[in-house]
Design an enzyme around this catalytic site. Structure first.
Site: not given
Length: 477
Positions: A55, A279, A371, A401
């Site tokens: 959070a 992912h 990466k 990324q």
């Protein structure tokens, strides 16, 4: 005036009652009939687990950036933190202030004043009754006639069922026609197929599928969101994106650090559950799926499920697992742990487009670089008259990324009098091409999508099931 699918719809309301609430009610009714998103009415965002790291580091900063850009505005949104920790409103504000990086201190202070805090247990009604009173008091003072309630569960999955039961019992929006209640749940959505199905069943008894938003922040990354546009809006890729031209596709995730104090958590899941099953499989779907009928969320998610269902069982000889040296030095990791911190698996899709093309998914911690990228490697050119095969194949690379970019590796002639070739790149680096454009963080985009009711970038229940089914033998073995 309403806008739908590029068409302007004009409507006129007649009658003696011209109050704001009556006009808003009529607008919402028509918008619902036209399947338009309802963006009117007071909005309350509840962050459960407000005192935790997720959070502080992700959820509240994302909300702040939405506020800073004008997507959330003072007087129209109410943010409530909920956790077991005994804190005041200012206590919570003080905890998250250091993580809010903004243009001015004035903006930060204005945002923090929108935040209230309620303390309570996750499995008893008393705290949630207090939470509902806080929300209801705001809605009554706002007097908008509709209630939009968004609950973000920044919590461990083990408490999802009890928290969702409390939300269902005490905190649902009272205006179901002109408002809504939506729940964002964080990954991991279970440890294996059985636990994922059990969790889905428990939540499914409490909420409809269109109320549940299973968030995978990779689906909010700018370059991941660009995949559908690249594939289906560019004539260049349409004839190339198949087994006739593609030799292999690699989807890679690398981190140059280890568990960094999260060893106890990580050891319960491992790299396959933590990264590949979540992912990388989501990225794989967008790379391999067929063109959807439209950009409606359900049409896109239908195609993702279809390609997952076309994946052959993974062969043992096409799986490599490993653990970096020093992993068990973490005091929170058991001395006899065999949890993998590196995995490489090969997916093979049994359909007309991809038959025979290996999709190589790799993920690992404590490697020599950081990466995440998609690498599409094309087949060799037949009849290689320039004898340039040793220089490497044509490749199309999307770097997710860091330093977002996409580039193509091509063979070109070296400048000079001799006929010599070399491999060079056509490079689109976002940092250089879009210097004046702020690339949003993934959580910003996904929270905004939830407010808008767009489920395109969230995981559907049947999609979650088939994702686990694809890797179930590995994670249970």
């Amino acid at each position: 005036v309403l806008l739908k699918e590029g068409k302007i719809i004009l409507f006129v309301m007649a009658g003696t009652d011209s109050s704001a609430s009556s006009r808003q009610s009529s607008f919402n009714s028509l918008a619902k009939d036209l399947e338009l998103p309802l963006e009117q009415g007071c909005l309350t965002i509840v962050v459960l687990g407000a005192s935790g790291d997720l959070a502080k580091k992700k959820t509240f900063p994302a909300l702040y950036h939405l506020f800073e850009q004008g997507f959330l505005q003072s007087g129209e949104v109410h943010i409530v933190g909920y956790a077991r920790t005994n804190l005041s409103d200012d206590g919570l504000r003080g905890r998250i202030r250091a993580y809010l990086k903004g243009a001015s201190e004035e903006h930060v202070s204005e945002f923090l004043q929108l935040i209230k805090y309620v303390s309570g247990s996750y499995d008893s009604g008393e705290g949630f009754e207090k939470l509902n009173k806080e929300i209801s008091d705001y809605e009554m003072s706002n007097n908008s006639g509709s209630s939009r309630r968004l609950f973000y569960l920044a919590l461990p999955p083990s408490v999802y069922p009890s928290v969702c039961k409390m939300i269902r019992t005490y905190c649902m929006s009272p205006t179901s026609r002109f408002g809504w209640t939506r729940v964002i749940v964080e990954k991991p959505f279970g440890r294996d197929l059985d636990s994922a199905e059990e969790l889905s069943s428990q939540l499914g008894e409490l909420f409809e599928e269109d109320q549940l938003y299973r968030i995978d922040h990779y689906l909010g990354k700018e370059l991941v969101q660009n995949l559908l546009v690249l594939r289906f809006a560019n004539r260049l890729f349409l004839p190339l994106w198949n087994r006739d031209n593609v030799d292999n596709i690699q989807i890679v995730f690398r981190e140059d650090f280890g568990t960094d104090g999260r060893g106890g958590y990580f050891d319960q899941y491992g790299i396959i559950r933590d990264i590949i099953q979540n992912h990388l499989l989501q990225v794989f779907c967008l790379v391999a799926m067929e063109k959807p009928v439209s950009l409606k969320p359900e049409h896109i998610r239908d195609e993702k499920v279809k390609v997952l269902q076309s994946v052959n069982p993974i062969k043992d000889e096409e799986v490599v697992l490993g653990q970096y040296q020093g992993y068990k030095d973490d005091p929170t990791v058991p001395d006899d742990s065999n949890t993998p911190t590196f995995a490489s698996i090969v997916l093979r899709v049994h359909n007309e487009r991809w038959e025979g093309v290996p999709f190589i998914l790799k993920a690992g911690k404590a490697l020599n670089s950081r990466k995440a990228e998609i690498r599409v490697q094309f087949k060799d050119v037949p009849g290689d008259i320039f004898k340039c095969k040793k220089q490497g194949r044509n490749e199309f690379v999307i770097r997710l990324q860091p330093s977002e970019a996409m580039y193509m590796k091509l063979t070109v002639k070296k400048p000079g009098l001799e006929m010599a070739t070399e491999q060079s790149e056509l490079d689109l680096s976002y940092g250089m091409r879009y210097q004046d454009v702020k690339i949003p963080e993934a959580y910003e985009r996904l929270i905004l999508d939830t407010i808008r009711g767009d489920q395109q970038h969230f995981v559907r229940r049947d999609e979650l099931k088939v994702c686990f089914h694809s890797v179930t033998d590995i994670v249970s073995g």
